[in-house]
Each structure stands twice: as structure tokens, then as C-alpha cells.
Design an enzyme around this catalytic site. Structure first.
Site, short mmCIF file in Angstrom:
data_model
loop_
_atom_site.label_atom_id
_atom_site.label_comp_id
_atom_site.label_asym_id
_atom_site.label_seq_id
_atom_site.Cartn_x
_atom_site.Cartn_y
_atom_site.Cartn_z
N ASP B 24 1.02 -1.08 0.06
CA ASP B 24 -0.18 0.05 0.13
C ASP B 24 1.20 1.34 -0.05
O ASP B 24 1.85 1.28 0.74
CB ASP B 24 -0.90 0.05 1.25
CG ASP B 24 -2.09 -0.72 1.29
OD1 ASP B 24 -2.32 -1.53 0.13
OD2 ASP B 24 -2.78 -0.72 2.09
N LYS B 81 -8.33 0.68 -5.17
CA LYS B 81 -9.43 0.00 -4.77
C LYS B 81 -10.55 0.87 -4.95
O LYS B 81 -10.54 2.24 -5.14
CB LYS B 81 -9.36 0.08 -2.98
CG LYS B 81 -8.19 -0.89 -2.49
CD LYS B 81 -8.34 -0.57 -0.95
CE LYS B 81 -7.12 -1.21 -0.36
NZ LYS B 81 -7.00 -2.64 -0.12
N GLY B 153 -5.43 -2.60 8.45
CA GLY B 153 -5.21 -1.79 9.54
C GLY B 153 -5.00 -2.02 10.83
O GLY B 153 -4.74 -1.13 11.72
N ARG B 165 -6.40 -20.56 6.73
CA ARG B 165 -6.76 -22.06 7.52
C ARG B 165 -7.92 -22.41 6.90
O ARG B 165 -8.29 -23.59 6.61
CB ARG B 165 -6.43 -22.01 8.94
CG ARG B 165 -4.96 -22.07 9.28
CD ARG B 165 -5.08 -22.53 10.58
NE ARG B 165 -3.63 -22.43 11.06
CZ ARG B 165 -2.87 -23.43 11.19
NH1 ARG B 165 -3.00 -24.67 10.54
NH2 ARG B 165 -1.40 -23.30 11.71
N GLY B 214 -3.21 -7.32 8.11
CA GLY B 214 -2.58 -7.43 9.49
C GLY B 214 -1.19 -8.06 9.45
O GLY B 214 -0.36 -8.23 10.19
N GLY B 235 -0.33 -3.82 3.96
CA GLY B 235 -0.98 -2.34 3.80
C GLY B 235 -0.18 -1.44 4.65
O GLY B 235 0.83 -0.88 4.50
N SER B 236 -0.55 -1.20 5.89
CA SER B 236 -0.08 -0.32 6.85
C SER B 236 1.00 -0.71 7.28
O SER B 236 1.88 0.14 7.90
CB SER B 236 -1.21 -0.01 8.09
OG SER B 236 -2.77 -0.28 7.51
#
Lengths: 191, 292
Positions: B24, B81, B153, B165, B214, B235-236
């Protein structure tokens, strides 16, 4: 084949599994090359898959693979570069300041057909061996070649497959099709 | 299953991203840092998920000009996005020749029933999924790449692990069924019989499957790869950390060498502060619940 060849497939990033499975269909033993220790066995040829040449080039340099593979190619090890792999092998890149192995006497234009919306499929002749399906995905093409380079395919005036001595490159991706013509041709380059 | 040339080309582009990290980015500078660090693509967006979460309110497609500036800054594929169900945002992104659209639960959904009919587009789509049913429904709608939803995030990898999983367990179950049981399973999972049959035969999704949500450390990235992800979205995790350049390069190396703990140890050294993150039970909005 009188003996079983072992072909290394560079597996730092990109569509390497597809090359491995094409080569296995041809009865070849495949070795994924991710780090320096993977080159401890003898290989008869090496394949650079499609993916992102910037990412692959960086990972190859930092892992030490770059310095190990370069003399192998210069020493005559058969090498096949698809798409990003073609960019890695080219001596000249029109629209990028980065150079990688810079061993093959070709000038390449990166992302020559534009963004993903410019990606396309066609069929065309490869090296006089007949028409094969050709998938161009954000592909580069070869805008000019040196005198020792043999052109194997072209598409609308742009060169899309070529060979120079032990080096083979294609803009398109035979590994995403069931056609094994290009991989067979590559294996025929192994002495 | 017979698929169109365009769908094949779009699925094949995702194959070229495999073994890579999609990062990101919010500015051309960040995009260049990501490319230099070895990202195989970037996701252009105005705010990264951690900030979207903090700011609250309605979160929409980014300004096309901002996306174009990022396209101009790098040579790797650029994704962006759009909101779930917002097919006009998708039309706009296609008009600026984005390489991949993420119909994403990170943005506020525009439609709580219908996803975009992605078969109407030439441009490829990636969608999030928490399980096999969601993944195959998105693929039926035309998605040519899947990612776990995770919980964006948060810097908390637990949901991405759970989703991957769950997907793997369901694929194994379908794989081991008798062929005549696939009809009933397709009803149960609310998916097309043809797609489920292909999962039964191939033992995998018909498209590339990345992990997302995450991922904050090289170890997180390797965990997702060892669990079967074919690449990772971060991402973050990068630009919310102390040393983005170093962390980005470390995560790239971790994805390539995900089976090599020695290399993982090396690249995990000295990365500075990871994003602080929040636990999934401390957050008010579960983005993964959006779009089933």
C-alpha cells in the site's frame, strides 16, 4: 534424451512454478533457485521466469546469486528468459536506467504494449517450428538486435523471441499454455 | 472450465505477481520506495487502512489524479481500490488504465447485496475472501485473483491466518469428496458447481491466492506463505513502521525465502519499531464482515 537434465528455475519471484511444471512434463529434473546454496548442485540450464524484473534483479543481487550466475551464463550455460527474464538478460533497456546481467546483444523496451489493458493473446510462428499460442502480459519486446542474434518470432514488426548462442528469450509466456515447443527448443540447446 | 481469453490474461497477470509483495502506498515517493525495496506491485490509495480505521467516516475510491501520479512514478503494476458494489468507481479506475482493481472491504461498501459484475470489465479484479464459498462467489463474478480479508489496518495477523486456514481446510474437504458429492457441496457453499468441481480436481483455487490484512513483520509474511499463500499484500505494516525502507525490503526477502529460518532471522534484525497495531477484539468495525 540419453541422460536426465537438471534445469535450475530461478524462484525469487514470479511465475516459476509454471516453468517447473512445463519442464517436468518434458522429463527434466527441476531445481528451484532461491538462494546461493541452491546452486551447490550442477545444473545443465537455467530459466528466468516472468514476474517483475525490478524485484527479481534486487533479490538476485542481494542473495549473491547474481554474481554466481553471471559467469555461468558467460561460460556458456544455456539460459532462457521469459518476459522479465528477457529484461534481466538484455544489454540495453530503452526505458529503464537499471541494467541486470546485460549479456545478450538486444535492446528491450519494458512494458512495451502498455498496462494490463494492453495485454493480449495471439498465435504465431516460433523459429520455423509452427504456430504456437503466445500470451503477452505487460510484456516487453525487442526493438533491435546485434548481428549474432537470431530472431525466432515477431509480432507486428516487433521482435518477440530471439536467440544468441546459449541465450534464449521470449516476450510471451509459453509456460502458461500447454504448448511445450519453446521449452523443448530450450532443452535442445543443452549440449 | 472454459474461460475467455481476457479472463485467462487477467489470471495470468496474477501469476506473474506470485512470490511477491504488494505494498500500500499513498504518494509517488512511497511508491518509489516500495519499487526499490522489491515490491512486485503497489496499491495506490489516499489513506492506508490504519488511518482509514482511525479517521472513521465514509471511505471511497482515491482521487484519480493521485493514482495517475503513482502510475507515472513506477514501472511495476499499480492497483487501486473501489468500494464493494460500486461499479462506477471501477469504470473510472478502468478508464485510467489501472492494472488491477481491488473491490475492497477496506473502503465503505456501496452496496450491501450485490458485488460488481466483474465479467463486464476488461481490467482484472482482486477480491477478499474469508473462506472457500466467498472466494468462489467472487471468482464466479469475475475476480481473477483472491486474497484473504484479514483485518486491515490492525497489524494483527490472526484473521488472515484464520481465513487462509479455513480456505485450505475446505479445499482439502472438497478434494477428498466423491465426485457425486460435489453437487450437494455446491449448494451448501452457495457456489457454482463447475467452479467447485475444478477445486475438487485441482486441489486449489482456479486463481492465485494472496494473504492480506494485518501482516506487519517478515515473520508474519513467512507465516502466511508457509500456510499456503502465494504472495502477500502489506498495507499499513510498512509505512506505519519506524523504518519503512528497511522493513519493506525485509518483508520482500522473507516472502522469497519463507522456508529458510536463517534468512528470516537475518532480515528480522534491526528493523526499528513495527506498527503498534490493535487487537481484533479492541476494534469497533470488523471490515472482514463486509461483503459476503
Amino acid at each position: 534424451m540419453d541422460r536426465i537434465f537438471t534445469v535450475g528455475v530461478v524462484a525469487v519471484q514470479g511465475a516459476f512454478e509454471e516453468h517447473c511444471s512445463a519442464l517436468r512434463k518434458l522429463g527434466v529434473s527441476v531445481k528451484e533457485i532461491r538462494s546461493a546454496s541452491d546452486l551447490s548442485i550442477k545444473i545443465d540450464g537455467i530459466v528466468f521466469p516472468g514476474g517483475e524484473s525490478t524485484a527479481q534483479g534486487k533479490l538476485l543481487r542481494e542473495s549473491g546469486l547474481f554474481d554466481m550466475i553471471l559467469p555461468m551464463i558467460k561460460g556458456g550455460l544455456p539460459v532462457y528468459g521469459t518476459c522479465a527474464g528477457m529484461v534481466l538478460l538484455a544489454k540495453r533497456i530503452e526505458n529503464d536506467d537499471r541494467r541486470h546481467f546485460a549479456v545478450m546483444d538486444i535492446t528491450v523496451k519494458r512494458n512495451a504494449y502498455g498496462r494490463q489493458l494492453g495485454s493480449f493473446m495471439t498465435t504465431g510462428d516460433f523459429g520455423g517450428l509452427g504456430d504456437i499460442p503466445m500470451y503477452f502480459i505487460r510484456a516487453p519486446y525487442i526493438s533491435s538486435v546485434g548481428k549474432d542474434v537470431v530472431v525466432l518470432s515477431s509480432e507486428h514488426g516487433a521482435i518477440t523471441a530471439a536467440r544468441e548462442a546459449n541465450m534464449l528469450v521470449t516476450s510471451f509466456h509459453p509456460e502458461v499454455t500447454d504448448d511445450l515447443t519453446v521449452h523443448s527448443y530450450f532443452l535442445s540447446m543443452i549440449p | 472450465m472454459i474461460i475467455s481469453e481476457q479472463v485467462k490474461l487477467n489470471r495470468d497477470l496474477a501469476k506473474m505477481l506470485k512470490g511477491g509483495v504488494i505494498m500500500d502506498v499513498t504518494t509517488p515517493d512511497q511508491a518509489r520506495i516500495a519499487e526499490e525495496a522489491g515490491a512486485c506491485a503497489v496499491m495506490a490509495l489516499e489513506r492506508i487502512p490504519a488511518d482509514i480505521r482511525q479517521a472513521g467516516g465514509i471511505s471511497r475510491m482515491s482521487d484519480p489524479k493521485m493514482i495517475k501520479n503513482i502510475q507515472a512514478a513506477v514501472s511495476i503494476p499499480v492497483m487501486a481500490k473501489c468500494r464493494i458494489g460500486h461499479f462506477v468507481e471501477a469504470q473510472i479506475l478502468e478508464a485510467i488504465e489501472i492494472d488491477y482493481i481491488d473491490e475492497s472491504e477496506v473502503l465503505s461498501p456501496a452496496d450491501d447485496i450485490y458485488h460488481i459484475d466483474k465479467t463486464m470489465f476488461k481490467v482484472p479484479f482482486v477480491c477478499g475472501a474469508r473462506n472457500l464459498g466467498e472466494a468462489l462467489r467472487r471468482i464466479a463474478e469475475g475476480a481473477t485473483m483472491i486474497r484473504t480479508k484479514g483485518e486491515p489496518g490492525t497489524g494483527d495477523v490472526i484473521q488472515a491466518v484464520r481465513h487462509l486456514r479455513a480456505m485450505n481446510a475446505e479445499i482439502s474437504r472438497v478434494r477428498s469428496m466423491r465426485k457425486d458429492e460435489i453437487f450437494e457441496a455446491a449448494k451448501e457453499l452457495q457456489v457454482s458447481y463447475e467452479l467447485l468441481l475444478s477445486v475438487h480436481e485441482e486441489g486449489r483455487l482456479p486463481v492465485v491466492n494472496f494473504a492480506a490484512g494485518g501482516v506487519a513483520t517478515p515473520a508474519d509474511a513467512s507465516l502466511m506463505m508457509q500456510l499456503g499463500a502465494e504472495g502477500v499484500f502489506v498495507g499499513s505494516g510498512i509505512f506505519k513502521s519506524g523504518d519503512p525502507k528497511r522493513r519493506a525490503a525485509a518483508i520482500v526477502k522473507a516472502v522469497t525465502n519463507y522456508m529458510d529460518p536463517k534468512i528470516l532471522a537475518e532480515v528480522s534484525e534491526d528493523l526499528g519499531e513495527a506498527m503498534v497495531g490493535i487487537n481484533e477484539n479492541e476494534i469497533a468495525v470488523l471490515m472482514a464482515e463486509r461483503g459476503k
